[in-house]
Scaffold this active site. Structure first.
Site, PDB file in Angstrom:
ATOM      1  CG  ASP A   1      70.449  41.212  15.352  1.00 26.21           C
ATOM      2  OD1 ASP A   1      69.680  41.315  14.387  1.00 26.21           O
ATOM      3  OD2 ASP A   1      70.069  41.181  16.529  1.00 26.21           O
TER       4      ASP A   1
ATOM      5  CB  SER B   1      66.803  39.987  15.800  1.00 26.89           C
ATOM      6  OG  SER B   1      67.437  40.123  17.047  1.00 26.89           O
TER       7      SER B   1
END
Length: 606
Positions: free
Chosen positions: A472, A361
């Site tokens: 993610d 991320s």
């Protein structure tokens, strides 16, 4: 039995092995006298699973691999280097061998047969006690797969040409030798050196030729008196080149990045040997490029870039190929990831060299900027200048944001680089919605990989790639230290975790059935106080990580991490990038203090 002239060397070998170090000199002398020398060529089997046991083997030089066959598959359990012990169960039981052992490279062993051991054990209870301790250790670990940290130290490195031009291999060999010489005794050996020592034609003696034993004995003496030996292979597939491969713990294949990528004869032999670990080094005049065409068709375990005039690249190669590199793992956490910038600054000031960087991320973004070799100011500017609103609202059928602004910003900041061309090795992690598995991005275009790693479910659309929907990586592996451990082997891993187990409560109590329209109306009404309720950004970014927060912290506290950093960054909104300065400074101050209290910086001090 051992020859009289070998006894002092064998006693020294036994004294350096923890298994025998506690014994007195008289017992070790008796042991040395009872040992039988055994030479095993690379690829040969020492014993097979199910064979009758004949005794215990000591590794005097070389490398062995222990494998276990079960349920139709063969698993690697251990690699064993100089000073290791294998086959000890045969000394205490009549059971067959429980695993298969073969030589990864030419190896000299010493065999202690069961009858000799039992005679000594009757007179030395300490010997039996050490045997029981060793057995207990083996039983505790026999059902675990080999971890890279369990690998023995790399001592012998063969350098050969990738492609057909031998000159880059000679350059890489010398650069590697120069760097290793800063850390200990190193010997660079080519065919000319062997013939200067042993006479004309000595380097080309083949197995079975007169004088071959003299050649291999000299090489073993060289290895015993140096921390590292670099064997420089010839351009052709000669007897010397084949000997270099058989002596090596790892083979470094080197080429000029702009040269002909057609495989050369020595590297073809090396790549075809199933037990050999091969790595690739590419020499560049400028910034790395064109790596993909060299990796295509070459099953190498790792690759390295050596830029002209960049000694740090050669130092990184020396650490990585010997399994002593340093990896930095940057966890996800939204704008809290700006603290990663401060951590990196602290590491640089402390002289800790980061050889591999990986993240998830926001950690993937910061890691990518670092891997691009941007300086501190450029990294900060890329993450803070003209960022604006990342969430551009759209009809929420797939996500609340179209993600177009994020796509544009990543393209601007990261450019068109390929991951395999980055000067510093890099990986990032996303999660596959279709396969419920983590996806490791360590090759291909950089920007789309980072985009996948930060695709917050519900906030940004997933990324479609090769039949997968990627979101993610924090949903499965927010701080991927396990992946990093596989990259750096026995080196060090520094992890930065930005996700607190407990978030401070900043919301007022509210009743069930909360209406978004009512919340919006109160926010727009200048005469009404806005309700302190959790926003959708906070809920969507915090929720996916709840199931793994405590499990991840337990994993981070294990032996996969040498230094765990948890900068104090609680309390910031999930998509708020306004607090860049304080966050960067908080990460810097925290990491500076943590490094001062650890021994990590001293490990890399020169």
């Amino acid at each position: 039995m051992a020859a009289r002239g070998d006894l002092p060397e064998l006693q020294a070998l036994l004294a350096g092995i923890p298994f025998f170090a506690t014994l007195d000199d008289a017992v070790r002398l008796e042991l040395a006298m009872g040992l039988e020398p055994v030479h095993v060529a690379a690829g040969e089997v020492v014993f097979r699973q199910g064979d009758a046991g004949d005794g215990l083997y000591l590794v005097a030089s070389g490398r062995l691999r222990v494998t276990l066959a079960a349920e139709g598959t063969e698993r690697v359990l251990h690699d064993l280097g100089r000073g290791s012990v294998v086959g000890e169960i045969a000394l205490l039981t009549d059971r067959p061998r429980t695993a298969t052992v073969h030589a990864v490279r030419d190896s000299d062993l010493q065999l202690l047969r069961a009858p000799v051991f039992h005679q000594l054990a009757e007179r030395s209870p300490a010997l039996m006690s050490e045997m029981m301790r060793l057995l207990a250790d083996r039983l505790l670990t026999r059902d675990r797969l080999l971890t890279d940290r369990a690998l023995p130290a790399i001592r012998a490195i063969a350098v050969a040409a990738a492609g057909r031009d031998p000159r880059p291999a000679a350059t890489a060999g010398r650069l590697l030798a120069d760097q290793l010489a800063r850390r200990g005794r190193v010997r660079w050996v080519d065919a000319d050196a062997a013939e200067r020592e042993l006479g004309p034609g000595a380097a080309q003696r083949k197995p079975g030729d007169p004088g071959r034993g003299e050649l291999t004995a000299w090489l073993h003496d060289v290895e015993r008196s140096h921390e590292w030996v670099i064997y420089q292979a010839e351009a052709a597939d000669t007897a010397w080149s084949r000997l270099c491969l058989s002596q090596a713990d790892v083979v470094l294949l080197a080429a000029s990045a702009d040269g002909d990528a057609a495989p050369g004869p020595v590297e073809a032999r090396a790549l075809a040997a199933p037990s050999l670990r091969c790595e690739l080094a590419l020499l560049h005049q400028g910034q790395p490029s064109g790596t993909a065409r060299w990796l295509a068709g070459r099953a190498v375990a790792d690759h390295h870039h050596l830029r002209d005039g960049r000694p740090a690249d050669a130092a990184r190669l020396a650490r990585m190929i010997t399994g002593t590199g340093c990896g930095l793992v940057l966890g996800g956490g939204g704008p809290r990831g700006l603290a990663h910038l401060g951590v990196i600054r602290a590491l640089e000031e402390a002289g800790v060299p980061v050889d591999v960087v990986g993240g998830t991320s926001i950690g993937a973004i910061v890691g990518a900027l670092y891997a691009l070799d941007l300086d501190e100011a450029a990294r900060a500017r890329a993450l803070t200048h003209d960022i604006g609103r990342l969430v551009t609202l759209t009809l929420p059928l797939v996500s609340v944001s179209s993600g177009r602004r994020v796509d544009r910003l990543l393209a601007e900041r990261l450019g068109t680089a390929a991951i395999e061309d980055l000067p510093r090795p890099f990986f990032c992690v996303s999660a596959s919605l279709t396969r419920a598995e983590e996806v490791i991005h360590d090759s291909g275009p950089l920007s789309p990989a980072v985009r996948a790693s930060l695709s917050l479910p519900g906030i940004f659309p997933p990324v479609y790639a090769d039949g997968d929907l990627l979101v993610d990586g924090a949903t499965l592996n927010n701080v991927p230290v396990d992946i990093m451990r596989g990259r750096v082997g026995g080196g060090c891993v520094i992890a930065v975790d930005l996700t607190p187990e407990v978030e401070p409560m900043t919301f007022a109590p509210f009743a069930p059935g909360l209406s978004g329209w009512r919340v919006l109306g109160r926010r727009l009404n200048p005469f009404s106080s806005a309700p302190a309720v959790p926003g959708i950004g906070y809920i969507l970014t915090r929720s996916p990580s709840l199931s793994q927060v405590r499990q991840r912290r337990a994993a981070l506290d294990g032996d996969r991490v040498d230094l765990l950093l948890t900068p104090p960054v609680e309390g910031l909104g999930a998509l708020d990038f306004k607090g860049a300065g304080p966050l960067i400074e908080a990460g810097y101050r925290y990491a500076t203090e943590a490094l001062a209290d650890s021994r990590l910086a001293q490990r890399f001090a020169t």
